[in-house]
Design an enzyme around this catalytic site. Structure first.
Site, PDB file in Angstrom:
ATOM      1  N   GLU A 221       0.833  -1.201   0.000  1.00 23.99           N
ATOM      2  CA  GLU A 221       0.000   0.000   0.000  1.00 23.99           C
ATOM      3  C   GLU A 221       0.869   1.253   0.000  1.00 23.99           C
ATOM      4  O   GLU A 221       0.367   2.360   0.116  1.00 23.99           O
ATOM      5  CB  GLU A 221      -0.920  -0.005   1.215  1.00 23.99           C
ATOM      6  CG  GLU A 221      -1.895  -1.172   1.219  1.00 23.99           C
ATOM      7  CD  GLU A 221      -2.829  -1.145   2.412  1.00 23.99           C
ATOM      8  OE1 GLU A 221      -3.877  -0.481   2.317  1.00 23.99           O
ATOM      9  OE2 GLU A 221      -2.503  -1.779   3.429  1.00 23.99           O
ATOM     10  N   ARG A 317      11.285   2.547  16.423  1.00 26.42           N
ATOM     11  CA  ARG A 317      10.148   3.277  16.952  1.00 26.42           C
ATOM     12  C   ARG A 317      10.602   4.660  17.420  1.00 26.42           C
ATOM     13  O   ARG A 317      11.798   4.897  17.621  1.00 26.42           O
ATOM     14  CB  ARG A 317       9.513   2.520  18.107  1.00 26.42           C
ATOM     15  CG  ARG A 317      10.406   2.438  19.345  1.00 26.42           C
ATOM     16  CD  ARG A 317       9.887   1.479  20.380  1.00 26.42           C
ATOM     17  NE  ARG A 317      10.639   1.588  21.638  1.00 26.42           N
ATOM     18  CZ  ARG A 317      10.532   0.728  22.651  1.00 26.42           C
ATOM     19  NH1 ARG A 317       9.726  -0.319  22.545  1.00 26.42           N
ATOM     20  NH2 ARG A 317      11.241   0.920  23.754  1.00 26.42           N
TER      21      ARG A 317
END
Length: 343
Positions: A221, A317
């Site tokens: 995507e 992260r």
């Protein structure tokens, strides 16, 4: 005759000057047998090197007969079909895997990729931008950009409308080949020369450039830039990006390993190993400062992301309190990463 690198019998489009705009190869061949190569070479007058030779319909008929004798029924049937063509034909024979020097040569190499005969980086494409012309891709086929205004006017005079879907050097892949076992929600977002492995899904916002693609299966995507190859079982979230050699990656070969995840609106400018994750919204470049944490959450060291290029089982992260970029072992992986904490 020594064995050829590749060959293709093609049908294409030329402009008013007789210059090639594009070529369609229904059945490109990698490393053809000497018997097949010799059968075609003899009829078209091929001698040596890489050549794209104009093909007549009579020659196509002769090739069909010669290939039948040589035992290649697939290429023989193709040549037989080409013998009925009213469009320009070409026989492209590549002795070596070198820079494409003509439009037919460039298109043959792009077909090799999209037909899954070679993987990205396994065929030489250097200089292809300078070889391929900008083309207006329309509902009436490829049109030379300089000839477009006259064609638009003529269409209107005929009571028609000429629709131009894009102006580009590379056409969409699905107008030339649809590989087995793939889904492409928006076909304009996958260029010819993309390699889509079986089981790949390209969603509406996904994009795959030439000389790039997926091993498959994969859910895409996000953006797979030129030169980037995505391993089996990986997922590129919506709006995510991979930095390719055409968009700032230089000579670094960016890749995504197996069973990895790049979150929505995240991105990478380093090769990502197997079973890695990049948090949504986080873009990792080679120079990004990354704080390495141990399994207890303690700070071990601070390094540049390039030092973790290709390392398996990592989670990148951003600390929501400090804003710093952190990396920890992917504990959901089958094996914990021992390389992460090595000095």
């Amino acid at each position: 005759m020594t064995q050829l690198y590749a060959l293709g019998l093609g049908i294409g489009t030329q402009n008013a000057k007789g210059e090639w705009l594009e070529v369609f190869y229904a059945q490109p061949v990698l490393a053809p047998s000497e018997a097949v190569a010799r059968a075609i070479a003899t009829i078209v007058g091929y001698s040596e090197g890489n050549q794209a030779i104009a093909l007549t319909t009579n020659q196509a008929s002769e090739i069909a007969q010669a290939l039948t004798i040589a035992g290649d029924s697939t290429q023989a049937e193709l040549a037989k079909s080409l013998a009925t063509s009213k469009r320009p034909l070409v026989a492209t024979l590549l002795a070596t895997d070198t820079n494409p020097a003509s439009v037919p040569e460039g298109y043959l190499k792009l077909h090799l990729l999209s037909h899954r005969l070679v993987k990205p980086h396994n065929t030489v494409l250097a200089g292809i931008f300078g070889v391929l012309p900008n083309v207006a891709w329309t509902n009436q086929g490829a049109i030379d950009v300089n000839e477009l205004p006259a064609r638009q006017l003529q269409a209107r005079l005929n009571g028609e409308e000429l629709e131009v879907s894009c102006v580009d050097k590379f056409p969409k892949m699905t107008n030339y080949v649809v590989p087995k076992g793939v889904r492409v929600a928006h076909t304009a977002r996958v260029r010819l020369g993309a390699y889509l492995g079986e089981g790949t899904t390209i969603m509406h916002e996904g994009f795959v450039n030439f000389n790039a693609g997926t091993e498959g299966p994969a859910m895409i995507e996000g953006r797979i830039s030129a030169g980037v190859f995505v391993g089996a079982g990986s997922d590129l979230g919506g709006g995510s990006s991979t930095m390719g050699t055409l968009s700032g990656g230089g000579n670094i070969v960016i890749s995504v390993g197996k069973e990895s995840l790049i979150g929505a609106n995240a991105g990478i400018g380093i090769p990502l190993g197997d079973r890695c994750k990049v948090e949504s919204g986080l873009y990792i470049t080679a120079g990004t400062k990354v704080v390495v944490l141990d399994d207890a959450g303690n700070e071990v060291k601070t390094i540049k992301a390039r030092e973790l290029a290709g390392v398996n089982d990592l989670v990148f992260r951003r600390n929501s309190l400090t804003g710093r970029v952190e990396v920890v072992t992917n504990k959901s992986a089958l094996q914990l990463n021992t390389a992460l904490h090595k000095n």
